[in-house]
Write an enzyme that holds these catalytic residues in place. Structure first.
Site, PDB file in Angstrom:
ATOM      1  N   LYS A  54       0.843  -1.209   0.000  1.00 50.49           N
ATOM      2  CA  LYS A  54       0.000   0.000   0.000  1.00 50.49           C
ATOM      3  C   LYS A  54       0.875   1.255   0.000  1.00 50.49           C
ATOM      4  CE  LYS A  54      -3.774  -2.427   2.297  1.00 50.49           C
ATOM      5  NZ  LYS A  54      -4.463  -2.746   3.564  1.00 50.49           N
ATOM      6  N   GLN A  98      -4.183  -1.453   9.886  1.00 47.00           N
ATOM      7  CA  GLN A  98      -4.106  -2.754   9.233  1.00 47.00           C
ATOM      8  C   GLN A  98      -4.667  -3.830  10.165  1.00 47.00           C
ATOM      9  OE1 GLN A  98      -3.104  -3.323   5.978  1.00 47.00           O
ATOM     10  NE2 GLN A  98      -3.863  -5.396   6.337  1.00 47.00           N
ATOM     11  N   ASP A 121     -10.689   3.276   4.655  1.00 46.72           N
ATOM     12  CA  ASP A 121     -11.053   1.856   4.534  1.00 46.72           C
ATOM     13  C   ASP A 121     -12.572   1.682   4.545  1.00 46.72           C
ATOM     14  OD1 ASP A 121      -9.025   0.068   4.037  1.00 46.72           O
ATOM     15  OD2 ASP A 121      -8.425  -0.138   6.134  1.00 46.72           O
TER      16      ASP A 121
END
Ligand code: NAD
Length: 295
Positions: A54, A98, A121
């Site tokens: 990412k 994460q 997200d």
């Protein structure tokens, strides 16, 4: 019949070039450089490699990224403090924590600590609620990537019978909502471990999206010859021929399905790269919205 391979890797490359051009234009017009803050807790190798991918993608697109790395022993307070710190950083437009966290019991609280305006997200309840209502919201990256693959491959969704296997909060459930919304207009059946007669349902489906986290969940006898299959699964299976000792496989019986159906995504090189492209897109949109630019 041999299936059309829906190449998520090359589609993601195209999208990332589009996003990089958008980032450059944003900078020229406004001087804004979008920023992503990543919180990584512990040393799970899969999480580490996802975060690295990412961050590299951000750099390539001209997006600034910064990482808050915490040890597996980090307390709930330490993790919340990292999130609050990023919430307060003006140059940070998007925050991602994460998952999984070493202590999964605190994941919800940590996600809810993220400023919803920076929740790239799309896991914060406010964004999930807005998505359900069809309002502008950050849409979770993997479901967004799946829909983008289907759209760009011209797979008809309006009126299509779509079976989604898996009802997780990050993949299956949001996908089922997005696919059934006005404008997409699919007729969705959301399946899970308690579903009876899964094969009967998949045999009636035009499109099957598998996000079960189990290799071999969908086999060739469960699909029609004109079906389109999107394989979200990423599973490590032991493979002594590989230096790493494992290889990645999806949730479907790829070889047999590719001999029978109309179109299928590979693993790796299908949904995974699209997830990253959607994260970049959400981060650029966050930068525009937060700084009062049209997203
Ligand atoms: P999860 O474990 O949270 O959820 C799995 C779901 O599948 C559950 O709802 C369960 O009921 C259902 N399920 C499991 N086995 C089933 C079966 N045999 N029949 C019917 N339903 C079944 O998983 P998740 O987080 O949604 O992830 C699913 C898979 O997708 C995993 O392999 C994960 O690694 C992968 N994933 C990939 C990406 C990507 O970017 N490619 C992103 C997120 C997750």
């Amino acid at each position: 019949m041999t299936a059309r391979i829906l190449d998520g890797k090359s589609l993601a490359t195209t999208l990332r070039a589009e996003i990089a051009a958008d980032v450059a234009a944003l900078y020229q017009q406004t001087g804004i450089v979008p920023g992503l803050g990543v919180v990584l807790v512990g040393d799970n190798p899969a999480s580490r490699s996802y975060v690295t991918a990412k961050e590299k993608a951000c750099t390539a697109a001209g997006i600034h990224s910064t990482e808050r790395r915490l040890p597996a022993s980090a307390s709930r307070e330490d993790i919340l403090a990292a999130v609050h710190d990023l919430n307060g950083q003006e140059p940070i437009d998007g925050i991602l924590v994460q998952l999984p966290l070493p202590d999964s019991a605190i994941e919800r609280e940590v996600i809810e600590a993220i400023d919803p305006a920076k929740d790239v997200d799309g896991f914060h309840p406010l964004n999930i609620g807005r998505m359900v209502l069809g309002l502008p919201a950050f849409v979770p990256c993997t479901p967004a990537g799946v829909i983008e693959i289907l759209r760009r491959a011209d797979v008809p969704l309006a009126g299509a019978a779509v079976v989604v296997i898996g009802r997780s909060q990050i993949v299956g459930r949001p996908l089922s909502i997005l696919l059934s919304q006005k404008g997409v207009d699919a007729t969705v059946t959301l399946c899970h471990t308690q579903t009876k007669n899964l094969a009967q349902l998949t045999r009636e489906a035009d499109v099957i999206i598998v996000a079960a986290g189990r290799p071999g969940t969908l086999t060739a006898d469960m699909v029609r010859a004109d079906a389109v299959v999107i394989d979200v699964g990423v599973n490590r299976v032991p493979d002594s021929s590989k230096a790493s000792g494992y290889r990645l496989v999806g949730d479907v019986d790829f070889e047999a399905l590719a001999q029978k159906i109309a179109a299928i995504t590979p693993v790796p090189g299908g949904v995974g790269p699209m997830t990253i492209a959607m994260l970049l897109r959400n981060t650029v949109n966050a930068a525009r919205r937060r700084r009062g630019e049209p997203a």
